[in-house]
Design a protein around this motif. Structure first.
Motif, PDB file in Angstrom:
ATOM      1  N   LEU A 107       0.834  -1.191   0.000  1.00  0.00           N
ATOM      2  CA  LEU A 107       0.000   0.000   0.000  1.00  0.00           C
ATOM      3  C   LEU A 107       0.876   1.250   0.000  1.00  0.00           C
ATOM      4  O   LEU A 107       1.792   1.370   0.821  1.00  0.00           O
ATOM      5  N   PRO A 108       0.623   2.190  -0.899  1.00  0.00           N
ATOM      6  CA  PRO A 108       1.405   3.443  -0.882  1.00  0.00           C
ATOM      7  C   PRO A 108       0.918   4.380   0.218  1.00  0.00           C
ATOM      8  O   PRO A 108      -0.238   4.337   0.635  1.00  0.00           O
ATOM      9  N   GLY A 127      -9.607   2.340   2.884  1.00  0.00           N
ATOM     10  CA  GLY A 127      -9.232   1.329   3.871  1.00  0.00           C
ATOM     11  C   GLY A 127      -8.541   1.940   5.066  1.00  0.00           C
ATOM     12  O   GLY A 127      -7.734   2.869   4.918  1.00  0.00           O
ATOM     13  N   LYS A 128      -8.848   1.434   6.226  1.00  0.00           N
ATOM     14  CA  LYS A 128      -8.303   1.976   7.467  1.00  0.00           C
ATOM     15  C   LYS A 128      -6.800   1.757   7.591  1.00  0.00           C
ATOM     16  O   LYS A 128      -6.130   2.426   8.376  1.00  0.00           O
ATOM     17  N   ASN A 129      -6.262   0.807   6.837  1.00  0.00           N
ATOM     18  CA  ASN A 129      -4.822   0.537   6.923  1.00  0.00           C
ATOM     19  C   ASN A 129      -3.996   1.391   5.967  1.00  0.00           C
ATOM     20  O   ASN A 129      -2.776   1.208   5.853  1.00  0.00           O
ATOM     21  N   PHE A 155       1.861  22.537   8.517  1.00  0.00           N
ATOM     22  CA  PHE A 155       0.795  21.889   9.276  1.00  0.00           C
ATOM     23  C   PHE A 155       0.532  20.492   8.721  1.00  0.00           C
ATOM     24  O   PHE A 155       0.538  20.285   7.504  1.00  0.00           O
ATOM     25  N   CYS A 156       0.290  19.537   9.628  1.00  0.00           N
ATOM     26  CA  CYS A 156      -0.030  18.161   9.227  1.00  0.00           C
ATOM     27  C   CYS A 156      -1.228  17.637  10.011  1.00  0.00           C
ATOM     28  O   CYS A 156      -1.392  17.966  11.190  1.00  0.00           O
ATOM     29  N   VAL A 157      -2.034  16.814   9.341  1.00  0.00           N
ATOM     30  CA  VAL A 157      -3.142  16.119   9.986  1.00  0.00           C
ATOM     31  C   VAL A 157      -3.015  14.629   9.692  1.00  0.00           C
ATOM     32  O   VAL A 157      -2.946  14.224   8.522  1.00  0.00           O
ATOM     33  N   PHE A 158      -2.965  13.817  10.742  1.00  0.00           N
ATOM     34  CA  PHE A 158      -2.908  12.359  10.615  1.00  0.00           C
ATOM     35  C   PHE A 158      -4.215  11.780  11.153  1.00  0.00           C
ATOM     36  O   PHE A 158      -4.506  11.932  12.338  1.00  0.00           O
ATOM     37  N   PRO A 159      -5.010  11.078  10.333  1.00  0.00           N
ATOM     38  CA  PRO A 159      -6.233  10.472  10.859  1.00  0.00           C
ATOM     39  C   PRO A 159      -5.975   9.236  11.708  1.00  0.00           C
ATOM     40  O   PRO A 159      -6.848   8.795  12.451  1.00  0.00           O
ATOM     41  N   SER A 160      -4.764   8.666  11.583  1.00  0.00           N
ATOM     42  CA  SER A 160      -4.410   7.488  12.393  1.00  0.00           C
ATOM     43  C   SER A 160      -2.896   7.441  12.552  1.00  0.00           C
ATOM     44  O   SER A 160      -2.159   8.162  11.871  1.00  0.00           O
ATOM     45  N   LYS A 161      -2.442   6.609  13.446  1.00  0.00           N
ATOM     46  CA  LYS A 161      -1.007   6.500  13.740  1.00  0.00           C
ATOM     47  C   LYS A 161      -0.265   5.863  12.563  1.00  0.00           C
ATOM     48  O   LYS A 161      -0.744   4.896  11.973  1.00  0.00           O
TER      49      LYS A 161
END
Length: 379
Positions: A107-108, A127-129, A155-161
């Motif tokens: 996955l990229p 996909g959540k991954n 600025f950065c936004v990460f929806p998950s780790k």
């Protein structure tokens, strides 16, 4: 994990923003590798040949899925206009991610540059991954012929780790763009409004120059946007820290005290209005102050050091039609330029509160209008 020099990158939407960042992407991968390891797409048939000749990479007209399948990138550099981004995610990125899952390909990561849609939408549809980050890089990336390295804020936004290796790679790519601040999704549009308003101060410099130049016709004072910007910069630095040693500039530029006090009141009201907006958005004061001060300082540096004809090109290269910056500039022209005229043409020193009433509240209003426009773009 691959070394940076071996990474493959597909740019979806090779427009103004991607072009402004291409040098850094080329350096990230390496000048000896990027020609075969970067490809791109564009919907602009009129400029495609010019871009192919300028950058030397494969650029495909409109067919994003084809470009992705041909290169099978490690990173998708996603930079279409916000107005079409959701459609591309839903109709084309979903097809490609189905393809790579069917063929058991890695996955990229997605480096997404439109401030909208929310970063979570990518994971909902893909996909959540999937590792995705929304990036709002520092707007000022060069002053004159000098490229800035490590100045400003991004600025950065990460929806998950993210995985640590992927996150470290992202930080290496972003290292030229100054201090990195991470925000939650609901915070990104509110904080983006502060960036738009600080960027727009360059237009205040230009308009102020026009007014002061007309006011001082017949005098020996030579007025340019560069020395007006330098005056704004010195006044702002002195306001922030009176102990800072101020730069000197050509002695022939000596403003009368009334005009100088007016300039001081304008920039303080502009800065204070943005900070008051951040307070109402519940941002921590120290963090907000650093961000606003850093961005405003860079805009002033840019205005001091580049010719007027280049200022707009350098400053607004990443702006999109109907976007946040355009909305802000329209508001300023209609609601603030007239106040500048009033402030700068009086024959007596206005009280700071008088200037504040004309500028400060309009800046807060402009921040809120930019915020609402950003929300509308997500609907």
């Amino acid at each position: 994990m691959k070394e940076d020099k071996n990474l493959k990158v597909t740019i979806i939407g090779f427009g103004n923003l991607a072009e402004s960042l291409f040098y850094y992407l080329e350096q990230f991968i390496g000048p000896e590798n990027y020609l075969s390891q970067i490809n791109a797409t564009t919907a602009d048939v009129e400029t495609i040949e010019k871009k192919r000749n300028k950058y030397g990479i494969s650029i495909i007209l409109e067919n994003n899925v084809e470009a992705l399948k041909l290169l099978q990138p490690d990173i998708i550099f996603f930079s279409p206009p916000p107005s079409v981004a959701p459609r591309i995610i839903q109709n084309e990125l979903t097809k490609y991610f189905d393809f790579i899952r069917q063929h058991n390909l890695p996955l990229p990561d997605i480096y997404a540059f439109p401030p909208v849609p929310d970063a979570e939408l990518y994971q909902t549809l893909l996909g959540k991954n999937v590792q995705v980050v929304t990036i709002l890089p520092n707007d000022v990336r060069e002053i004159g012929s000098k490229r800035l390295i490590g100045e400003g804020v991004t600025f950065c936004v990460f929806p998950s780790k993210w995985k640590q290796e992927s996150y470290s790679r992202l930080r290496r790519f972003l290292s030229p763009f100054g201090e990195i601040y991470t925000f939650k999704t609901p915070e990104i549009l509110p904080i983006l409004s502060t960036r738009v308003l600080t960027t727009a101060f360059a237009q205040i410099v230009v308009k102020t120059t026009e007014i002061v130049k007309k006011k001082l016709e017949g005098t020996q004072i030579k007025v340019s946007h560069n020395n007006i910007a330098k005056t704004f910069q010195n006044l702002f630095l002195n306001f922030k820290d009176s102990k800072v040693e101020l730069d000197t500039f050509e002695s022939s530029f000596k403003l009368d005290n009334i005009t100088k006090k007016s300039l001081e009141s304008i920039i303080i009201a502009w800065y204070s209005g943005i900070l008051e907006y951040t307070r109402k958005q519940n941002f921590p004061h120290e963090k907000a102050d650093f961000i606003v001060s850093s961005m405003l300082d860079l805009i002033l540096q840019l205005s001091v050091n580049v010719p007027k004809e280049k200022l707009n090109d350098l400053l607004f290269i990443s702006a999109t039609k109907g976007g946040l910056l355009e909305t802000c500039l329209n508001y300023i022209q209609i609601n603030i330029f007239e106040h500048l005229q009033d402030i700068l043409t009086v024959d007596t020193i206005l009280e700071k509160e008088q200037v504040k009433s004309k500028i400060y509240n309009e800046v807060i209003n402009a921040c809120n209008i930019v915020l609402e426009h950003g929300k509308n773009l997500t609907k």
